[in-house]
Scaffold this motif. Structure first.
Motif, PDB file in Angstrom:
ATOM      1  N   SER A  99       1.170  -1.384   0.188  1.00  0.00           N
ATOM      2  CA  SER A  99      -0.006  -0.007   0.244  1.00  0.00           C
ATOM      3  C   SER A  99       1.099   1.076  -0.087  1.00  0.00           C
ATOM      4  O   SER A  99       1.782   1.455   0.684  1.00  0.00           O
ATOM      5  CB  SER A  99      -0.411   0.122   0.583  1.00  0.00           C
ATOM      6  OG  SER A  99      -2.078  -0.831   1.466  1.00  0.00           O
ATOM      7  N   TRP A 117      -3.093   3.896  -3.509  1.00  0.00           N
ATOM      8  CA  TRP A 117      -2.353   2.733  -4.730  1.00  0.00           C
ATOM      9  C   TRP A 117      -1.785   1.567  -4.268  1.00  0.00           C
ATOM     10  O   TRP A 117      -1.397   1.907  -3.212  1.00  0.00           O
ATOM     11  CB  TRP A 117      -1.697   3.207  -5.867  1.00  0.00           C
ATOM     12  CG  TRP A 117      -0.344   3.991  -5.682  1.00  0.00           C
ATOM     13  CD1 TRP A 117       1.289   3.409  -6.183  1.00  0.00           C
ATOM     14  CD2 TRP A 117       0.363   4.973  -4.996  1.00  0.00           C
ATOM     15  NE1 TRP A 117       1.804   3.908  -5.714  1.00  0.00           N
ATOM     16  CE2 TRP A 117       1.240   4.822  -5.579  1.00  0.00           C
ATOM     17  CE3 TRP A 117      -0.621   6.495  -3.920  1.00  0.00           C
ATOM     18  CZ2 TRP A 117       2.315   5.950  -4.974  1.00  0.00           C
ATOM     19  CZ3 TRP A 117       0.433   6.599  -4.472  1.00  0.00           C
ATOM     20  CH2 TRP A 117       1.870   6.997  -4.498  1.00  0.00           C
ATOM     21  N   GLN A 118      -1.705   0.836  -5.019  1.00  0.00           N
ATOM     22  CA  GLN A 118      -1.219  -0.503  -4.465  1.00  0.00           C
ATOM     23  C   GLN A 118      -0.167  -0.417  -5.235  1.00  0.00           C
ATOM     24  O   GLN A 118       0.443  -1.010  -6.674  1.00  0.00           O
ATOM     25  CB  GLN A 118      -2.209  -1.811  -4.900  1.00  0.00           C
ATOM     26  CG  GLN A 118      -3.670  -1.910  -3.535  1.00  0.00           C
ATOM     27  CD  GLN A 118      -3.091  -1.886  -2.069  1.00  0.00           C
ATOM     28  OE1 GLN A 118      -2.272  -1.701  -2.425  1.00  0.00           O
ATOM     29  NE2 GLN A 118      -3.799  -2.909  -1.686  1.00  0.00           N
ATOM     30  N   THR A 121      -0.392  -4.044  -7.792  1.00  0.00           N
ATOM     31  CA  THR A 121      -1.306  -3.930 -10.055  1.00  0.00           C
ATOM     32  C   THR A 121      -1.872  -2.275 -10.087  1.00  0.00           C
ATOM     33  O   THR A 121      -1.642  -2.135 -10.900  1.00  0.00           O
ATOM     34  CB  THR A 121      -2.807  -4.459  -8.515  1.00  0.00           C
ATOM     35  OG1 THR A 121      -3.501  -3.413  -8.413  1.00  0.00           O
ATOM     36  CG2 THR A 121      -3.012  -5.538  -7.985  1.00  0.00           C
ATOM     37  N   GLN A 123      -3.183  -0.695  -8.936  1.00  0.00           N
ATOM     38  CA  GLN A 123      -4.716   0.018  -8.854  1.00  0.00           C
ATOM     39  C   GLN A 123      -4.944   1.597  -7.671  1.00  0.00           C
ATOM     40  O   GLN A 123      -4.055   1.280  -6.595  1.00  0.00           O
ATOM     41  CB  GLN A 123      -5.896  -0.842  -8.093  1.00  0.00           C
ATOM     42  CG  GLN A 123      -7.102  -0.820  -7.915  1.00  0.00           C
ATOM     43  CD  GLN A 123      -7.798  -0.688  -9.249  1.00  0.00           C
ATOM     44  OE1 GLN A 123      -7.921  -1.192  -9.763  1.00  0.00           O
ATOM     45  NE2 GLN A 123      -8.383   0.584  -9.100  1.00  0.00           N
ATOM     46  N   THR A 124      -5.085   2.733  -8.416  1.00  0.00           N
ATOM     47  CA  THR A 124      -5.488   3.861  -7.437  1.00  0.00           C
ATOM     48  C   THR A 124      -6.502   4.893  -7.347  1.00  0.00           C
ATOM     49  O   THR A 124      -7.897   3.969  -8.220  1.00  0.00           O
ATOM     50  CB  THR A 124      -5.030   5.175  -8.277  1.00  0.00           C
ATOM     51  OG1 THR A 124      -3.334   4.296  -8.799  1.00  0.00           O
ATOM     52  CG2 THR A 124      -4.545   6.230  -7.798  1.00  0.00           C
ATOM     53  N   TRP A 125      -7.016   5.099  -5.885  1.00  0.00           N
ATOM     54  CA  TRP A 125      -8.026   5.275  -5.779  1.00  0.00           C
ATOM     55  C   TRP A 125      -7.133   7.414  -5.022  1.00  0.00           C
ATOM     56  O   TRP A 125      -6.919   7.814  -4.676  1.00  0.00           O
ATOM     57  CB  TRP A 125      -8.661   5.261  -4.439  1.00  0.00           C
ATOM     58  CG  TRP A 125      -9.665   3.438  -4.579  1.00  0.00           C
ATOM     59  CD1 TRP A 125     -10.266   3.096  -4.822  1.00  0.00           C
ATOM     60  CD2 TRP A 125      -8.392   2.389  -4.428  1.00  0.00           C
ATOM     61  NE1 TRP A 125     -10.258   1.841  -5.539  1.00  0.00           N
ATOM     62  CE2 TRP A 125      -9.092   0.980  -5.792  1.00  0.00           C
ATOM     63  CE3 TRP A 125      -6.963   2.285  -4.150  1.00  0.00           C
ATOM     64  CZ2 TRP A 125      -8.518  -0.547  -4.406  1.00  0.00           C
ATOM     65  CZ3 TRP A 125      -6.613   1.259  -4.187  1.00  0.00           C
ATOM     66  CH2 TRP A 125      -7.381  -0.355  -5.158  1.00  0.00           C
ATOM     67  N   THR A 140     -14.643  10.140  -3.742  1.00  0.00           N
ATOM     68  CA  THR A 140     -13.797   9.559  -4.890  1.00  0.00           C
ATOM     69  C   THR A 140     -13.724  10.594  -5.878  1.00  0.00           C
ATOM     70  O   THR A 140     -14.776  10.515  -6.792  1.00  0.00           O
ATOM     71  CB  THR A 140     -14.785   8.147  -5.187  1.00  0.00           C
ATOM     72  OG1 THR A 140     -14.710   7.674  -3.904  1.00  0.00           O
ATOM     73  CG2 THR A 140     -13.066   7.260  -5.919  1.00  0.00           C
ATOM     74  N   GLU A 143     -10.756   6.115 -10.118  1.00  0.00           N
ATOM     75  CA  GLU A 143     -10.500   5.324 -10.075  1.00  0.00           C
ATOM     76  C   GLU A 143      -9.650   4.342 -11.413  1.00  0.00           C
ATOM     77  O   GLU A 143      -9.853   5.516 -11.487  1.00  0.00           O
ATOM     78  CB  GLU A 143     -11.191   4.706  -9.882  1.00  0.00           C
ATOM     79  CG  GLU A 143     -10.975   3.155  -8.467  1.00  0.00           C
ATOM     80  CD  GLU A 143     -11.710   2.049  -8.448  1.00  0.00           C
ATOM     81  OE1 GLU A 143     -12.193   1.309  -8.312  1.00  0.00           O
ATOM     82  OE2 GLU A 143     -13.240   3.319  -7.901  1.00  0.00           O
ATOM     83  N   GLY A 144      -8.589   3.995 -11.285  1.00  0.00           N
ATOM     84  CA  GLY A 144      -8.102   3.698 -12.240  1.00  0.00           C
ATOM     85  C   GLY A 144      -6.374   3.586 -11.810  1.00  0.00           C
ATOM     86  O   GLY A 144      -6.212   2.673 -10.292  1.00  0.00           O
ATOM     87  N   ARG A 145      -5.454   3.159 -12.723  1.00  0.00           N
ATOM     88  CA  ARG A 145      -4.063   2.875 -12.937  1.00  0.00           C
ATOM     89  C   ARG A 145      -3.411   4.491 -12.665  1.00  0.00           C
ATOM     90  O   ARG A 145      -3.054   4.875 -13.769  1.00  0.00           O
ATOM     91  CB  ARG A 145      -4.116   1.715 -14.214  1.00  0.00           C
ATOM     92  CG  ARG A 145      -4.053   0.718 -13.672  1.00  0.00           C
ATOM     93  CD  ARG A 145      -3.280  -0.238 -15.248  1.00  0.00           C
ATOM     94  NE  ARG A 145      -2.538  -0.267 -15.398  1.00  0.00           N
ATOM     95  CZ  ARG A 145      -1.881  -0.125 -16.828  1.00  0.00           C
ATOM     96  NH1 ARG A 145      -2.667  -0.930 -17.959  1.00  0.00           N
ATOM     97  NH2 ARG A 145      -0.796   0.603 -17.466  1.00  0.00           N
ATOM     98  N   ARG A 149      -3.207   8.080 -13.779  1.00  0.00           N
ATOM     99  CA  ARG A 149      -3.631   9.132 -13.025  1.00  0.00           C
ATOM    100  C   ARG A 149      -3.053  10.957 -12.847  1.00  0.00           C
ATOM    101  O   ARG A 149      -2.443  11.100 -13.477  1.00  0.00           O
ATOM    102  CB  ARG A 149      -2.399   9.075 -12.209  1.00  0.00           C
ATOM    103  CG  ARG A 149      -3.352  10.486 -10.987  1.00  0.00           C
ATOM    104  CD  ARG A 149      -2.137  10.469  -9.542  1.00  0.00           C
ATOM    105  NE  ARG A 149      -2.435  11.048  -8.456  1.00  0.00           N
ATOM    106  CZ  ARG A 149      -2.588  12.562  -8.443  1.00  0.00           C
ATOM    107  NH1 ARG A 149      -1.741  13.009  -9.065  1.00  0.00           N
ATOM    108  NH2 ARG A 149      -2.473  13.242  -7.212  1.00  0.00           N
TER     109      ARG A 149
END
Length: 177
Positions: A99, A117-118, A121, A123-125, A140, A143-145, A149
């Protein structure tokens, strides 16, 4: 005579200083053997309805852990500082799990932008935190990669100050003219 605004600034300065000086009594410390928390703070404008009142972000740091950030604000009606949320936000890198999180302020006072984000992966918020009176809300934004961003044009970096350095509070010190 001291203006109402200077009285408010003086009270805010004194109370935010008190919170910073006694950070561990406002924010519970983690039970981590042989580690003690370090504290930093920043003033960020997160309340669009009260643009003259910055919120106090208090960051609790431990080596190898995500920093935990508490949000305080100031009520101009009773000239009192208060906690909105303790340890609600995180910044940095988790020692396990991949994280990540970063915080940015906005140059127009429209809230705090938190990107998490992770690492595995991507994966982003992106969330925007806004203060309204004694409440904080989050929306929010995206959301995406991580590599896709979008950059918010109002985003600015946050200046963090060591708890022993009061220069970060100078912007709210009353003017001495």
């Amino acid at each position: 005579p001291i203006s109402e605004e200077d009285q408010m600034k003086q009270a805010m300065y004194e109370q935010y200083s008190e919170i910073i000086d006694n950070a561990s009594s406002y924010v519970p410390e983690l039970e981590i053997p042989s580690m003690s928390a370090q504290y930093e703070y920043s003033l960020v404008y997160m309340d669009p309805d009260n643009p003259q009142i910055p919120q106090l972000l208090l960051k609790q740091k431990y080596t190898g852990e995500m920093d935990r950030i508490s949000v305080f604000s100031f009520d101009k009606n009773d000239n009192q500082a208060f906690v909105i949320q303790t340890q609600a936000l995180s910044e940095g890198v988790a020692h396990a799990g991949g994280s990540r999180a970063s915080l940015q302020a906005t140059n127009d006072g429209s809230g705090l932008i938190v990107t998490s984000w992770q690492s595995g992966t991507g994966q982003t918020w992106i969330h925007r935190y806004v203060v309204s009176g004694h409440d904080i809300s989050s929306t929010t934004e995206w959301e995406g990669r991580i590599d896709q961003r979008p950059k918010d044009p109002s985003e600015i970096d946050i200046d963090w100050y060591e708890a022993t350095d009061k220069s970060g509070l100078e912007q709210i010190a009353p003017s001495n003219d």
